[in-house]
Design a protein around this motif. Structure first.
Motif, PDB file in Angstrom:
ATOM      1  N   VAL A 205      17.314  -3.055 -34.663  1.00 50.24           N
ATOM      2  CA  VAL A 205      15.901  -3.402 -34.788  1.00 50.24           C
ATOM      3  C   VAL A 205      15.284  -2.625 -35.931  1.00 50.24           C
ATOM      4  N   LYS A 206      14.268  -3.216 -36.542  1.00 52.95           N
ATOM      5  CA  LYS A 206      13.519  -2.554 -37.605  1.00 52.95           C
ATOM      6  C   LYS A 206      12.054  -2.907 -37.456  1.00 52.95           C
ATOM      7  N   ALA A 207      11.187  -1.995 -37.895  1.00 50.69           N
ATOM      8  CA  ALA A 207       9.750  -2.214 -37.799  1.00 50.69           C
ATOM      9  C   ALA A 207       9.284  -3.172 -38.880  1.00 50.69           C
ATOM     10  N   VAL A 208       8.126  -3.774 -38.656  1.00 45.42           N
ATOM     11  CA  VAL A 208       7.521  -4.639 -39.662  1.00 45.42           C
ATOM     12  C   VAL A 208       7.272  -3.843 -40.934  1.00 45.42           C
ATOM     13  N   GLY A 209       7.751  -4.367 -42.056  1.00 43.91           N
ATOM     14  CA  GLY A 209       7.543  -3.703 -43.340  1.00 43.91           C
ATOM     15  C   GLY A 209       8.545  -2.621 -43.648  1.00 43.91           C
ATOM     16  N   GLU A 210       9.525  -2.404 -42.761  1.00 48.39           N
ATOM     17  CA  GLU A 210      10.483  -1.330 -42.994  1.00 48.39           C
ATOM     18  C   GLU A 210      11.472  -1.692 -44.091  1.00 48.39           C
ATOM     19  N   ASP A 211      11.811  -2.965 -44.215  1.00 47.01           N
ATOM     20  CA  ASP A 211      12.659  -3.426 -45.308  1.00 47.01           C
ATOM     21  C   ASP A 211      11.815  -3.723 -46.533  1.00 47.01           C
ATOM     22  N   GLU A 212      12.407  -3.579 -47.692  1.00 50.27           N
ATOM     23  CA  GLU A 212      11.680  -3.866 -48.927  1.00 50.27           C
ATOM     24  C   GLU A 212      11.212  -5.313 -48.967  1.00 50.27           C
ATOM     25  N   LEU A 341      -0.022   3.937 -31.247  1.00 48.05           N
ATOM     26  CA  LEU A 341      -1.243   4.176 -32.004  1.00 48.05           C
ATOM     27  C   LEU A 341      -0.955   4.970 -33.276  1.00 48.05           C
ATOM     28  N   ALA A 342      -0.072   5.952 -33.185  1.00 51.99           N
ATOM     29  CA  ALA A 342       0.243   6.787 -34.345  1.00 51.99           C
ATOM     30  C   ALA A 342       1.176   6.090 -35.328  1.00 51.99           C
ATOM     31  N   MET A 343       2.022   5.191 -34.849  1.00 49.05           N
ATOM     32  CA  MET A 343       3.033   4.574 -35.700  1.00 49.05           C
ATOM     33  C   MET A 343       2.630   3.207 -36.249  1.00 49.05           C
ATOM     34  N   THR A 344       1.457   2.735 -35.887  1.00 45.67           N
ATOM     35  CA  THR A 344       0.976   1.467 -36.425  1.00 45.67           C
ATOM     36  C   THR A 344       0.776   1.579 -37.937  1.00 45.67           C
ATOM     37  N   ASP A 345       1.163   0.539 -38.665  1.00 42.49           N
ATOM     38  CA  ASP A 345       0.946   0.435 -40.116  1.00 42.49           C
ATOM     39  C   ASP A 345       1.759   1.419 -40.941  1.00 42.49           C
ATOM     40  N   LEU A 346       2.865   1.933 -40.425  1.00 38.61           N
ATOM     41  CA  LEU A 346       3.674   2.864 -41.224  1.00 38.61           C
ATOM     42  C   LEU A 346       4.671   2.151 -42.135  1.00 38.61           C
ATOM     43  N   GLY A 347       4.990   0.904 -41.834  1.00 40.82           N
ATOM     44  CA  GLY A 347       5.882   0.151 -42.699  1.00 40.82           C
ATOM     45  C   GLY A 347       7.203   0.843 -42.949  1.00 40.82           C
ATOM     46  N   ARG A 348       7.534   1.016 -44.236  1.00 44.13           N
ATOM     47  CA  ARG A 348       8.830   1.614 -44.579  1.00 44.13           C
ATOM     48  C   ARG A 348       8.918   3.093 -44.230  1.00 44.13           C
ATOM     49  N   PHE A 349       7.794   3.681 -43.802  1.00 44.84           N
ATOM     50  CA  PHE A 349       7.787   5.095 -43.392  1.00 44.84           C
ATOM     51  C   PHE A 349       7.991   5.250 -41.878  1.00 44.84           C
ATOM     52  N   THR A 350       8.389   4.175 -41.211  1.00 41.02           N
ATOM     53  CA  THR A 350       8.495   4.200 -39.752  1.00 41.02           C
ATOM     54  C   THR A 350       9.463   5.268 -39.252  1.00 41.02           C
TER      55      THR A 350
END
Length: 406
Positions: A205-212, A341-350
């Protein structure tokens, strides 16, 4: 989510993953629950102060400070499942060292064993928490984390009860040498769990925006160059630091507090906090996100914990121990709500963000140790005043801190 199973297998795959992860969360709680048994045992067997005996918790949780951030590089290098297997190997080595520690009655060796166990805990926490968070929609992450929380917190009281059952004595009459057999059993189980995790069918699994290629899906993180540019994350790390510390106090001090009050069978009081936590987790499963947002759940939880803190310190001692259930009830949804709440919107910095959150677990080392020394100077009940300012900060994060963006 960027890599999920196809529609036909998605539900079954996620359910199986949650079962496997739930087992790992139980193992985390069990390993930490061992400390609540060791603290009063070492206090008597080695003739040390309460502050010194709480150093076993400090040793366990200090590993999060040292290895929490590097864990993200290990995960990136060898993957989630191999990191999970590595964590169980570290657990087993730490548990093995408890055996010569008991035979030699050596506090430094006990602390070394606790630190190695903490290393295993660090790597396992660094994998399973972000995994559960991004396994499904972010708005229902607290619901999934609540399920994991039930498994984790039920294991805390199971550990001292398991030790008492295998040893066959109340903690009041146990010698350090009596702990050899239960630790041999625990080592065998944890080695088996490591093998299971290595060959488990956990999906990647990967977070939204974690891949380029999916970075455009998370525009807030697109222009960021460092993990330190996310104020809502950094404030969340501090909130998690305080939360872990005070929850560890509620879970790890019950046997010790009951013993200081001369209550019979003090190990039975280890169930007080987990009852409150499980009730809170069940509420989270039912209410989030349909009836309560994650931020609203954190706000309500903060107030419950604040009220519980006052009840613990202001009521008669023999009654106050039961009000720790309200501190635990308030804590229940803090972990499930703080992570998303803290990890929302981190994208590739997840992955880097989740590692910082794992570092915050070191609060379980420092804050209970402070409690131990406060207990030496002011008594066990007055030492619980420590919880109040910590919950007030978490209240701030629920009201405003999680909304701050740059």
């Amino acid at each position: 989510m960027s890599t999920q199973p196809t529609t036909g297998t998605k539900t079954n795959s996620q359910f199986l993953a949650l079962v496997i992860l739930g087992t790992m969360f139980f193992a985390i709680g069990f390993a930490l629950g061992i400390n609540s048994y060791l603290i009063p045992l070492l206090n008597k067997a080695l003739g040390i102060s309460s502050g010194e005996s709480y150093l076993v918790l400090a040793a366990t949780f200090s590993a999060f400070l040292i290895f929490g951030y590097p864990a993200s590089f290990v995960i990136k290098r060898i993957g989630y499942k191999r990191t999970m297997a590595l964590s169980f190997l570290l657990f087993s080595i730490g548990f093995y060292l408890y055996i010569p520690s008991a035979r030699l009655e050596s506090l430094p060796l006990f602390l070394t064993a606790s630190f190695l166990s903490g290393m295993g805990n660090t790597f396992l926490q660094a994998t399973v928490n972000p995994y559960v968070t991004i396994l499904g929609p972010m708005e229902s992450a607290a619901q999934r984390m609540s399920i994991m929380g039930i498994m984790n917190k039920l294991a805390w009281p199971v550990a001292p009860l398991f030790l008492a059952l295998v040893i066959g004595k109340s903690v009041d009459h146990v010698k350090l040498s009596d702990t050899t057999l239960p630790f041999i059993i625990i080592i065998g189980v944890f080695i088996l769990l490591g093998i299971i995790s290595l060959f488990s069918p956990l999906p990647e699994v990967k977070a939204v925006g974690e891949d380029e290629e999916s970075a455009a899906d998370c525009p807030y993180a697109a222009n960021k160059t460092s993990i330190w540019q996310f104020p809502h994350l950094l404030l969340g790390v501090l909130a998690l630091f305080f939360y872990v510390g005070v929850e560890t106090i509620s879970l790890g001090t019950l046997v010790d507090y009951a013993e200081s009050l001369d209550l019979p069978n003090p190990e039975l009081y280890a169930w007080i906090a987990p009852v409150g936590l499980v009730v809170g987790y069940i509420a989270g499963i039912v209410l989030i996100p349909k009836y309560l947002s994650q931020s609203k759940a954190l706000l309500i939880s903060s107030w419950v914990a604040i009220i519980g803190s006052f009840l613990v310190v202001l009521t008669p001692p023999e009654i106050s121990i039961f009000f720790i259930v309200f501190i635990a009830l308030g804590c229940a949804l803090m972990w499930p709500a703080l992570w998303p709440l803290a990890m929302t919107d981190l994208g590739r910095f997840t992955k880097a963000g989740s590692s910082l959150m794992v570092v915050a677990i070191v609060g379980g080392a420092l804050i209970p140790t402070i409690y131990g020394f406060l207990k030496d100077f002011f008594g066990a009940q007055n030492a619980y005043w420590l919880a109040l300012p910590l919950f007030l900060y978490i209240l701030f994060y629920a009201l405003k801190g999680h909304k701050i963006r740059t």
